[in-house]
Enzyme design. Sequence first.
Site, short mmCIF file in Angstrom:
data_model
loop_
_atom_site.label_atom_id
_atom_site.label_comp_id
_atom_site.label_asym_id
_atom_site.label_seq_id
_atom_site.Cartn_x
_atom_site.Cartn_y
_atom_site.Cartn_z
N ASN A 128 0.83 -1.20 0.00
CA ASN A 128 0.00 0.00 0.00
C ASN A 128 0.87 1.26 0.00
O ASN A 128 2.00 1.22 0.46
CB ASN A 128 -0.91 0.01 1.23
CG ASN A 128 -2.08 -0.94 1.10
OD1 ASN A 128 -2.64 -1.09 0.02
ND2 ASN A 128 -2.43 -1.60 2.19
N CYS A 176 -5.25 -7.22 -3.24
CA CYS A 176 -5.69 -6.82 -1.91
C CYS A 176 -6.63 -7.88 -1.35
O CYS A 176 -7.20 -8.67 -2.09
CB CYS A 176 -6.41 -5.47 -1.99
SG CYS A 176 -6.95 -4.81 -0.41
N HIS A 177 -6.79 -7.89 -0.04
CA HIS A 177 -7.64 -8.89 0.61
C HIS A 177 -9.11 -8.45 0.71
O HIS A 177 -9.98 -9.27 0.99
CB HIS A 177 -7.17 -9.15 2.05
CG HIS A 177 -5.71 -9.05 2.26
ND1 HIS A 177 -4.85 -10.11 2.08
CD2 HIS A 177 -4.93 -8.01 2.63
CE1 HIS A 177 -3.62 -9.74 2.33
NE2 HIS A 177 -3.65 -8.47 2.66
N HIS A 180 -9.79 -0.49 -1.88
CA HIS A 180 -10.29 -0.09 -0.56
C HIS A 180 -11.58 0.73 -0.65
O HIS A 180 -12.12 1.12 0.37
CB HIS A 180 -9.23 0.69 0.24
CG HIS A 180 -8.19 -0.18 0.83
ND1 HIS A 180 -7.30 0.27 1.79
CD2 HIS A 180 -7.87 -1.48 0.62
CE1 HIS A 180 -6.49 -0.71 2.14
NE2 HIS A 180 -6.82 -1.79 1.44
#
Length: 435
Positions: free
Chosen positions: A147, A168-169, A200
């Site tokens: 990030n 990303c998770h 995000h």
Amino acid sequence: MKITFIGAGSTVFARNVIGDCILTPELGEFDVCLFDIDPKRLDESYQILTNINKTANGKAHITQTLDRETAFRGADFVVNAIQVGGYDPCTIIDFEVPKKYGLRQTIADTLGIGGIFRTLRTIPVMKAYADDMERWCPKALFLNYTNPMAMLSGYMQRYTNIQTVGLCHSVQGCARGLLQTLGMDEYLDNNRWEIAGINHQAWLLKIEDLAGNDLYPEIKRRASSPEYNTEGRDLVRLKIMKEFGYYVTESSEHSSEYTPWFIKSKYPELIDEYKIPLDEYPRRCVNQINGWNEMRDSLLKDSHIEHKKTHEFASYIISAVMHDKPYRIHGNVLNTGLITNLPQNACVEVPVMVDRNGLNPCYVGDLPEQCAAINRTNINVQLLTIQAAETLKKEYIYMAAMMDPHTSSELSIDDIKALCDDLIEAHKGWIPEFH
């Protein structure tokens, strides 16, 4: 096949990604080269992964190096998990300097003043890695886990020749987490969904059961009923869904600092009302450091470490490319007409089909206009920060900070510029010279 892992001193993450590859039989024999600038942490990761490989009767040939040419030469895949500046001093700087101006943050790794400066100190390092890759492994696929995801991946995609996807998770667990929060457990394994937006801040555009019934009406009914939210989880995300119609992928502590509505010095009661954990990331860093110190010795002494495969995308991507087994991920890629009401030079998070041809991003079309509008407020900051890093012009740092939703809602233009100057001074040695 060779996998290079940059930032291998991040032992837990290296364990997940490389451990997953070890537990992927179709990869057969493959080489893993672990690279870091910290020899102690690098060796710890090497020992743990070597033990996992032995326990699993794995076919990985694992090496470690402090030399970049050795790491990159001949790599087919490069996994990036670096954190430039670490907790001390840079994360501390990102939080403590803004506090002097009354600007509070929760995570500060993606957007906001913290995300801007994390980008500015990380892009030069990633540019150096890209130059090395163009020399020693120009066809390698770069899997970025670092990030700020959209800014770093977006820079690589626009200003280097390295094929890059940001991973990303937050997408994988979004729908499941929402259903659990609202007590809809009967749908945990009985749902399908569509998600797109930016990292995000991607949007759960559709969620249905396997028969095609829309689950959103019941989700929204429960979200508005106190009986289904007794633990007060994810209140920021639920409020955003109530006002704008769609649930967002990243947690409330993240989402609260991507918008101008929740962390307000003028309304301190909002912090309690929405259970916003200020200074959350520094706490996590301290806890992780202490936890690793407690766990390290036992792991290093355990020659029979077992690993269970995680939901990280890396091993699935590698298998899809090497064996032409198409697999769908959600990745961060350049917006080449994929989301039609977001800027073309933005880095967007969309479904991506992966096969022997590499990355094949999927067309989404228009987002709901209100979702695109919120995304654009974040994209403004991302694009201006990338421009600052590329041009080394201080004025773009100021502009990025002035356009940031949270920063601009709290500080005046003059205070924002003064804060940026203080952060530039505090980051000397960690960021390039700006003019």
